[in-house]
Design an enzyme around this catalytic site. Structure first.
Site, PDB file in Angstrom:
ATOM      1  N   HIS A 124      34.287  39.883  44.363  1.00  0.00           N
ATOM      2  CA  HIS A 124      35.276  39.919  43.189  1.00  0.00           C
ATOM      3  C   HIS A 124      34.858  39.744  41.850  1.00  0.00           C
ATOM      4  CE1 HIS A 124      36.337  35.848  43.682  1.00  0.00           C
ATOM      5  NE2 HIS A 124      35.968  36.016  44.877  1.00  0.00           N
ATOM      6  N   ASP A 125      35.422  40.258  40.938  1.00  0.00           N
ATOM      7  CA  ASP A 125      35.193  39.940  39.471  1.00  0.00           C
ATOM      8  C   ASP A 125      33.669  40.008  39.031  1.00  0.00           C
ATOM      9  OD1 ASP A 125      38.079  39.312  39.228  1.00  0.00           O
ATOM     10  OD2 ASP A 125      37.579  37.861  40.434  1.00  0.00           O
ATOM     11  N   GLY A 142      31.382  35.853  44.000  1.00  0.00           N
ATOM     12  CA  GLY A 142      32.600  36.318  42.931  1.00  0.00           C
ATOM     13  C   GLY A 142      32.004  35.731  41.725  1.00  0.00           C
TER      14      GLY A 142
END
Length: 262
Positions: A124-125, A142
């Site tokens: 994520h991200d 992440g």
């Protein structure tokens, strides 16, 4: 959905998904709502696509890819987040690409012309640039940022919030727990450390001998001379007056939150 999309009879495509011209979808693939797939994409068998996800044109998903799944973050509470993918990327078998989180900017983004080989994981991200190659089992935690023309070898990866600069090279098994400066080679065997510049890669991309010499000089200043970071930075600022590549390196040093891998 485009009239020219070719969908295998065993595939499942949500009516709310949008498929561009000439998209092909393989057997037993599932495409959910709020998924946009651009013209000319080729999707192999047994893939899954969760939205919101936006994918550009001429991408290839070989098979068993899991695209746009929820972030593996305990703080995620179902907020609306996205995965955005550019053009002409190749995603090999069992690649996993997660959406962003509300606290991390909300978007995982992958640029253009990248190769992500088997079992690569982009969490994520993360932000991935252009023309990168991630070899088998590359793992990004992440919030990792990867520049352009980066090569990450098999079984290598990066810790949360690390940055990997343009033209860097991570050797097999290297684990980056700090920021990797542009042009730098990171050695393998668990926690990686700088091992020179990626001179061969720079030659292949058309860097002149003069540019490479300036980068080598900057590398020696930062990693070999034994200088404190503040003093090394002062010398790099002088060298950057005659080299845009050193300026890129200096800007990278000034722009991070995590310590340099040094």
């Amino acid at each position: 959905m485009s009239d020219t999309a070719r969908i295998h009879p065993t595939a499942v495509v949500d009516p709310a998904a949008r498929l561009g011209e000439g998209v092909s979808v393989g057997a037993f693939t599932w495409i959910g709502a709020e998924v946009e797939i651009g013209d000319g994409c080729e999707i192999g068998p047994h893939c899954s696509f969760h939205g919101p996800t936006r994918i550009g044109r001429d991408n290839r998903f070989v098979g068993h890819a899991a695209v746009g799944g929820e972030p593996q973050d305990k703080k995620f509470a179902g907020e609306r987040t996205e995965l955005v993918i550019g053009d002409r990327n190749v995603f090999r078998e069992f690649v996993t690409l997660n959406r962003g989180t509300g606290g991390g900017g909300g978007i995982t983004r992958i640029g253009d012309d990248n190769w992500l080989l088997a079992y690569t994981h982009v969490a994520h991200d993360c932000i991935v640039g252009n023309h990168c190659i991630f070899s088998n089992n590359t793992t990004l935690a992440g919030h990792v940022t990867v520049g352009d023309w980066v090569i990450i070898s098999g079984f290598a990866g990066a810790h949360q919030f690390c940055r990997i600069g343009d033209h860097a090279f991570l050797a097999m098994g290297a684990l980056a727990n700090g920021d990797v400066t542009p042009f730098t080679m990171i050695g393998g065997n668990s926690l990686g450390r700088p091992r020179g510049i990626n001179s061969e890669g720079l030659k292949r991309r058309g860097f002149s001998p003069e540019r490479i010499a300036a980068i080598k000089r900057a590398y020696r200043t930062l990693f070999v001379a034994g200088l404190p970071l503040a003093e090394a930075r002062e010398q790099l600022a002088q060298q950057a007056q005659d080299s845009e590549d050193v300026r890129l390196l200096l800007d990278f040093i000034d722009g991070g939150e995590r310590p340099l891998l040094r």
